[in-house]
Enzyme design. Structure first.
Site, mmCIF file in Angstrom:
data_model
loop_
_atom_site.group_PDB
_atom_site.id
_atom_site.type_symbol
_atom_site.label_atom_id
_atom_site.label_comp_id
_atom_site.label_asym_id
_atom_site.label_seq_id
_atom_site.Cartn_x
_atom_site.Cartn_y
_atom_site.Cartn_z
ATOM 1 N N TYR A 95 16.088 -3.531 -2.581
ATOM 2 C CA TYR A 95 15.534 -4.718 -3.240
ATOM 3 C C TYR A 95 16.372 -5.955 -2.885
ATOM 4 O O TYR A 95 17.522 -5.843 -2.451
ATOM 5 C CB TYR A 95 15.512 -4.498 -4.764
ATOM 6 N N VAL A 197 0.650 -5.692 -12.493
ATOM 7 C CA VAL A 197 0.359 -7.112 -12.270
ATOM 8 C C VAL A 197 -1.151 -7.315 -12.207
ATOM 9 O O VAL A 197 -1.706 -8.225 -12.836
ATOM 10 C CB VAL A 197 1.012 -7.616 -10.957
ATOM 11 N N ARG A 217 -7.375 0.850 -3.467
ATOM 12 C CA ARG A 217 -7.516 1.887 -2.443
ATOM 13 C C ARG A 217 -8.511 2.941 -2.929
ATOM 14 O O ARG A 217 -8.603 3.216 -4.132
ATOM 15 C CB ARG A 217 -6.164 2.551 -2.178
ATOM 16 N N GLY A 288 4.961 -6.120 -1.736
ATOM 17 C CA GLY A 288 4.727 -5.581 -0.394
ATOM 18 C C GLY A 288 4.630 -4.066 -0.440
ATOM 19 O O GLY A 288 5.353 -3.378 0.265
HETATM 20 N N1 LIG Z 1 7.106 -11.258 -7.136
HETATM 21 C C1 LIG Z 1 7.221 -11.005 -8.434
HETATM 22 O O1 LIG Z 1 7.653 -11.829 -9.233
HETATM 23 C C2 LIG Z 1 6.794 -9.662 -8.921
HETATM 24 C C3 LIG Z 1 6.706 -9.393 -10.295
HETATM 25 C C4 LIG Z 1 6.238 -8.139 -10.702
HETATM 26 C C5 LIG Z 1 5.917 -7.185 -9.746
HETATM 27 N N2 LIG Z 1 6.083 -7.479 -8.431
HETATM 28 C C6 LIG Z 1 5.731 -6.533 -7.370
HETATM 29 O O2 LIG Z 1 4.343 -6.274 -7.499
HETATM 30 C C7 LIG Z 1 4.069 -4.986 -7.004
HETATM 31 C C8 LIG Z 1 3.300 -4.211 -8.080
HETATM 32 O O3 LIG Z 1 4.156 -4.027 -9.216
HETATM 33 P P1 LIG Z 1 3.581 -3.326 -10.525
HETATM 34 O O4 LIG Z 1 4.654 -3.118 -11.506
HETATM 35 O O5 LIG Z 1 2.368 -4.065 -10.936
HETATM 36 O O6 LIG Z 1 3.165 -1.928 -9.857
HETATM 37 P P2 LIG Z 1 2.557 -0.591 -10.472
HETATM 38 O O7 LIG Z 1 1.909 -0.869 -11.774
HETATM 39 O O8 LIG Z 1 3.596 0.455 -10.384
HETATM 40 O O9 LIG Z 1 1.418 -0.251 -9.405
HETATM 41 C C9 LIG Z 1 1.720 -0.026 -8.058
HETATM 42 C C10 LIG Z 1 0.541 -0.520 -7.225
HETATM 43 O O10 LIG Z 1 0.860 -0.451 -5.859
HETATM 44 C C11 LIG Z 1 -0.172 0.221 -5.164
HETATM 45 N N3 LIG Z 1 0.393 0.890 -4.009
HETATM 46 C C12 LIG Z 1 1.407 1.783 -4.003
HETATM 47 N N4 LIG Z 1 1.673 2.163 -2.732
HETATM 48 C C13 LIG Z 1 0.810 1.484 -1.944
HETATM 49 C C14 LIG Z 1 0.580 1.441 -0.546
HETATM 50 N N5 LIG Z 1 1.314 2.177 0.318
HETATM 51 N N6 LIG Z 1 -0.399 0.640 -0.079
HETATM 52 C C15 LIG Z 1 -1.139 -0.099 -0.922
HETATM 53 N N7 LIG Z 1 -0.982 -0.111 -2.251
HETATM 54 C C16 LIG Z 1 -0.017 0.678 -2.756
HETATM 55 C C17 LIG Z 1 -0.744 1.175 -6.177
HETATM 56 O O11 LIG Z 1 -2.042 1.528 -5.779
HETATM 57 P P3 LIG Z 1 -2.580 3.068 -5.783
HETATM 58 O O12 LIG Z 1 -3.022 3.345 -7.173
HETATM 59 O O13 LIG Z 1 -3.662 2.997 -4.796
HETATM 60 O O14 LIG Z 1 -1.404 3.943 -5.362
HETATM 61 C C18 LIG Z 1 -0.722 0.291 -7.425
HETATM 62 O O15 LIG Z 1 -1.821 -0.584 -7.412
HETATM 63 C C19 LIG Z 1 5.413 -4.368 -6.638
HETATM 64 O O16 LIG Z 1 5.646 -4.592 -5.275
HETATM 65 C C20 LIG Z 1 6.389 -5.183 -7.464
HETATM 66 O O17 LIG Z 1 7.694 -5.182 -6.935
HETATM 67 C C21 LIG Z 1 6.498 -8.685 -8.003
#
Ligand SMILES: NC(=O)c1ccc[n+]([C@@H]2O[C@H](COP(=O)([O-])OP(=O)(O)OC[C@H]3O[C@@H](n4cnc5c(N)ncnc54)[C@H](OP(=O)(O)O)[C@@H]3O)[C@@H](O)[C@H]2O)c1
Length: 376
Positions: A95, A197, A217, A288
């Site tokens: 990270y 998110v 997906r 990503g």
């Molecule tokens: N920039 C920011 O401020 C910020 C804030 C919060 C979160 N984030 C980022 O946002 C993302 C989602 O976080 P979250 O907590 O919402 O996640 P989460 O609830 O754990 O869900 C993970 C998501 O990622 C998808 N995914 C996993 N592997 C994948 C792949 N190889 N290709 C495409 N999709 C894939 C999953 O889809 P499936 O069900 O199809 O597996 C699911 O929709 C993470 O990267 C996190 O670090 C960023």
């Protein structure tokens, strides 16, 4: 999260990311020294890692010492804390910000105040609190925290909503508010729509009368997932493959082309989102998950003048750290939506702290569509 950006498209964003790394790594050092430098006194259970690696291998449930309560500190009992992708990436060592080791895992969660230092003004015993910043290590039974590192929440919202409000819904709200002037009837397109998110984006957008085109997906239980997302306010739920087919244009006969695309995946998925943006619209990358770089077709830049942006809630919090009301009013707005039943916690699986290995493994599996929440 391993986020690579296509070199031709995002020079300014790459510089911004590098800037974030430099600034935040200084913050983390301070936070971790204070957490482990005190001796004697009370202990608590915590999920600790001493080296980076596979989370279920390197994380251990251990006794850790609590630092003595300072005059401006509170002692809290953690109630619940989610396992987010960034927590996993921190443990893996991939990270953007990494704590000094050993470190306690977890960056958000809800806790209850059980003791207050005698100069604490804004908190009292019994208050629910969430952390303002990442890096405090929330996968633990108790913690001593500085008063100004937490904010209180009324405990009239569900526990799981409180445990998950501080990162993903904040990210969703900011992305829907800060990049395009969205009006009722406008559209937003997003991938990873079933993520934490994504579910917050769907619900906050629905509360504002904004259409969402939600890309997920494919999976055997797609109809069930689609119904669930529509149940929380999704306008359309489509598979990644459907986004590439020409008949997707039919959808835009009834729904305006999106002004805003939210990208949590990267790779081809991000490129497909861009293809459907309105001229002059914005694509905001916040995650990503595919570990693939974002490629921007030159036609999108030349003929549609799309804006390619990034967002990181950690940086937003840091940028607004001088204004205590900014985070407070954002959390208040989200809690108001929660009370009105317009914003629910993401689909969750509650897991006891002692079952952390299973929870960590499950959190890393694809297609689970449920966030693992550690219950202390
Ligand atoms: N920039 C920011 O401020 C910020 C804030 C919060 C979160 N984030 C980022 O946002 C993302 C989602 O976080 P979250 O907590 O919402 O996640 P989460 O609830 O754990 O869900 C993970 C998501 O990622 C998808 N995914 C996993 N592997 C994948 C792949 N190889 N290709 C495409 N999709 C894939 C999953 O889809 P499936 O069900 O199809 O597996 C699911 O929709 C993470 O990267 C996190 O670090 C960023």
């Amino acid at each position: 999260m391993w986020l690579r950006l296509h070199p031709v498209c995002l020079r300014s964003q790459t510089r911004t990311v590098a800037g974030i790394l430099l600034k935040v790594s200084r913050l983390r050092v301070n936070a971790n020294v204070s957490r482990f430098s005190h001796s004697a006194g009370q202990t608590c259970k915590a999920l600790l890692y001493r080296k980076h690696g596979d989370p279920s291998q390197v994380v251990q449930l251990e006794d850790v010492e609590l630092r003595p309560l300072g005059v401006k500190d509170v002692r809290v009992k953690m109630l619940a804390a989610p396992i987010n992708p960034s927590d996993i990436n921190m443990i893996q060592g991939t990270y953007a910000i990494l704590p000094d080791l050993p470190a306690v895992g977890g960056n958000e969660g809800v806790a209850q105040v059980v003791e207050v230092g005698h100069q604490v003004k804004s908190l009292k015993i019994g208050d629910w609190v969430i952390q303002r910043d990442p890096g405090l290590g929330t996968w633990r039974t108790e913690a001593v925290l500085a008063e100004d590192h937490v904010i209180s929440l009324l405990n009239d919202i569900p526990l799981l909503s409180a445990a998950t409000v501080g990162v993903n819904p904040c990210t969703a709200l900011r992305m829907l508010s800060d990049f395009e002037d969205l009006q009722p009837g406008d559209s937003v397109i997003q991938n990873a729509a079933n993520s934490g998110v994504g579910q917050a984006v769907i619900q906050i957008a629905a509360a504002k009368g904004i259409n969402t085109i939600n890309v997920v997906r494919d999976r055997p239980e797609f109809p069930h997932l689609s119904d669930r997302l529509k149940g929380i306010g999704a306008t359309y739920v489509i598979k990644e493959e459907a986004l590439r087919r020409p008949d997707i244009e039919d959808l835009f006969k009834t729904c305006p082309k999106p002004k805003l695309a939210l990208n949590g995946v990267g790779g081809k998925s991000a490129t497909e989102l861009l293809r459907h943006l309105q001229t002059g619209g914005s694509m905001v990358t916040y995650g990503g998950m595919s570990k693939q770089p974002v490629t921007i077709p030159v036609s999108a830049l030349i003929f549609k003048d799309v804006k390619v942006r990034g967002f990181w809630i950690t940086q937003w919090k840091k940028d607004h750290s001088h204004d205590a009301r900014a985070f407070r009013s954002m959390v208040d707005e989200l809690c108001s939506l929660i009370r009105q039943g317009k914003l629910t916690a993401p689909a969750c699986t509650e897991v006891g702290l002692q079952d952390y290995r299973k929870a960590l493994d499950t959190a890393m599996q694809p297609f689970t569509s449920a966030k693992q929440i550690l219950i202390m």
